[in-house]
Design an enzyme around this catalytic site. Sequence first.
Site, PDB file in Angstrom:
ATOM      1  N   GLY A  17       3.714  -0.954   5.139  1.00 12.04           N
ATOM      2  CA  GLY A  17       2.764  -0.145   4.378  1.00 12.04           C
ATOM      3  C   GLY A  17       1.374  -0.732   4.289  1.00 12.04           C
ATOM      4  O   GLY A  17       0.821  -1.259   5.265  1.00 12.04           O
ATOM      5  N   ILE A  18       0.795  -0.637   3.105  1.00 10.40           N
ATOM      6  CA  ILE A  18      -0.562  -1.125   2.877  1.00 10.40           C
ATOM      7  C   ILE A  18      -0.647  -2.628   3.130  1.00 10.40           C
ATOM      8  O   ILE A  18      -1.650  -3.125   3.659  1.00 10.40           O
ATOM      9  CB  ILE A  18      -1.019  -0.778   1.447  1.00 10.40           C
ATOM     10  CG1 ILE A  18      -1.145   0.739   1.284  1.00 10.40           C
ATOM     11  CG2 ILE A  18      -2.352  -1.453   1.121  1.00 10.40           C
ATOM     12  CD1 ILE A  18      -1.333   1.187  -0.150  1.00 10.40           C
ATOM     13  N   ASP A  63       9.334 -14.419  -2.811  1.00 11.83           N
ATOM     14  CA  ASP A  63       9.729 -13.463  -3.842  1.00 11.83           C
ATOM     15  C   ASP A  63       8.800 -13.687  -5.021  1.00 11.83           C
ATOM     16  O   ASP A  63       8.929 -14.679  -5.754  1.00 11.83           O
ATOM     17  CB  ASP A  63      11.194 -13.698  -4.244  1.00 11.83           C
ATOM     18  CG  ASP A  63      11.662 -12.761  -5.357  1.00 11.83           C
ATOM     19  OD1 ASP A  63      10.846 -11.960  -5.864  1.00 11.83           O
ATOM     20  OD2 ASP A  63      12.844 -12.835  -5.716  1.00 11.83           O
ATOM     21  N   VAL A  64       7.848 -12.778  -5.217  1.00  6.64           N
ATOM     22  CA  VAL A  64       6.819 -13.006  -6.233  1.00  6.64           C
ATOM     23  C   VAL A  64       7.375 -13.008  -7.646  1.00  6.64           C
ATOM     24  O   VAL A  64       6.723 -13.517  -8.572  1.00  6.64           O
ATOM     25  CB  VAL A  64       5.678 -11.978  -6.116  1.00  6.64           C
ATOM     26  CG1 VAL A  64       4.975 -12.101  -4.776  1.00  6.64           C
ATOM     27  CG2 VAL A  64       6.172 -10.552  -6.363  1.00  6.64           C
ATOM     28  N   TYR A 157       5.645   2.257 -13.991  1.00 10.46           N
ATOM     29  CA  TYR A 157       4.630   1.959 -12.991  1.00 10.46           C
ATOM     30  C   TYR A 157       3.245   1.923 -13.628  1.00 10.46           C
ATOM     31  O   TYR A 157       2.477   0.968 -13.430  1.00 10.46           O
ATOM     32  CB  TYR A 157       4.685   3.009 -11.887  1.00 10.46           C
ATOM     33  CG  TYR A 157       3.696   2.783 -10.758  1.00 10.46           C
ATOM     34  CD1 TYR A 157       3.922   1.813  -9.791  1.00 10.46           C
ATOM     35  CD2 TYR A 157       2.538   3.558 -10.658  1.00 10.46           C
ATOM     36  CE1 TYR A 157       3.028   1.610  -8.753  1.00 10.46           C
ATOM     37  CE2 TYR A 157       1.636   3.360  -9.623  1.00 10.46           C
ATOM     38  CZ  TYR A 157       1.888   2.387  -8.681  1.00 10.46           C
ATOM     39  OH  TYR A 157       0.993   2.192  -7.653  1.00 10.46           O
ATOM     40  N   LYS A 161       0.715  -1.326 -13.984  1.00  7.10           N
ATOM     41  CA  LYS A 161      -0.584  -1.370 -13.306  1.00  7.10           C
ATOM     42  C   LYS A 161      -1.732  -1.498 -14.306  1.00  7.10           C
ATOM     43  O   LYS A 161      -2.743  -2.155 -14.016  1.00  7.10           O
ATOM     44  CB  LYS A 161      -0.763  -0.133 -12.428  1.00  7.10           C
ATOM     45  CG  LYS A 161       0.168  -0.102 -11.217  1.00  7.10           C
ATOM     46  CD  LYS A 161      -0.027  -1.285 -10.286  1.00  7.10           C
ATOM     47  CE  LYS A 161       0.748  -1.119  -8.983  1.00  7.10           C
ATOM     48  NZ  LYS A 161       0.583  -2.265  -8.075  1.00  7.10           N
ATOM     49  N   VAL A 189      -1.182   7.120  -0.597  1.00  8.97           N
ATOM     50  CA  VAL A 189      -1.176   6.712   0.809  1.00  8.97           C
ATOM     51  C   VAL A 189       0.157   7.061   1.469  1.00  8.97           C
ATOM     52  O   VAL A 189       1.222   6.936   0.859  1.00  8.97           O
ATOM     53  CB  VAL A 189      -1.461   5.197   0.929  1.00  8.97           C
ATOM     54  CG1 VAL A 189      -1.495   4.766   2.387  1.00  8.97           C
ATOM     55  CG2 VAL A 189      -2.790   4.852   0.238  1.00  8.97           C
ATOM     56  N   THR A 191       2.897   6.051   3.023  1.00 14.30           N
ATOM     57  CA  THR A 191       3.746   4.891   3.265  1.00 14.30           C
ATOM     58  C   THR A 191       5.157   5.256   2.815  1.00 14.30           C
ATOM     59  O   THR A 191       5.403   6.351   2.306  1.00 14.30           O
ATOM     60  CB  THR A 191       3.258   3.675   2.455  1.00 14.30           C
ATOM     61  OG1 THR A 191       3.327   3.995   1.054  1.00 14.30           O
ATOM     62  CG2 THR A 191       1.821   3.299   2.809  1.00 14.30           C
TER      63      THR A 191
END
Length: 233
Positions: A17-18, A63-64, A157, A161, A189, A191
């Site tokens: 994706g992005i 893995d964040v 979400y 954000k 987008v 994706t």
Amino acid sequence: MSRSTTRTALVTGGNRGIGLETCRQLAHAGLDVVLAARDAERGRRAARAVERAGGRVRVEELDVTSRASVTACAGRLAGAGVEIDVLVNNAGVYPTDGFFSLDEATFREALDVNLMGAFHTCQEFVPAMTRRGWGRVVNVSSGLGALTDNVPSPAAYGVSKAALNALTLVVSDAAGPAVKVNAACPGWVRTDMGGSWAPTSVEKGADTVVWLATLPDSGPSGGFFRNRSRIDW
């Protein structure tokens, strides 16, 4: 740009994706790229597309949501003599549950990936940027988290954000003027996350991210941008 002055960018969630398009565009712009992915094999497969286009890319398992994973990644990079000049916090999840049907595990996952992931990487990589006197941080956010446009939605979400936007301001203040820290809204987008019916191409979606990642020293910090223009928080 000579090899000795080439900047290195780390992109989280870089295997699709992005994130993958950001890796491609940054490599095309002459940066060395660290493509970070939770699944190392998927990361290696994705990196081949960047390499075929002539880009210099290193794959790192990351893995964040795990501070230990972020610290281990930073240790491997330091051991290899790799300094991170540009950090793109792109890894994200997009739960769409309404608030009253939202379970706690889903809400926590959104916060862990979309917010805490950036918290972990910024704490790990930004201090060295400040010491070296140069750095760029891009948090891939969304207009769905903008408090001035709407109630953040979908619930998990949007809240995650909105919190990422707040973190952007905090890190910008802490990092100092030589490190440009901004948030980007790529738009809706096409994706895996956005769906095939989304109106914005992945190339266009990555454009503002890459622009912020390669800002000149006179560029802005502590802002929220879409289509290279500042938008409200």
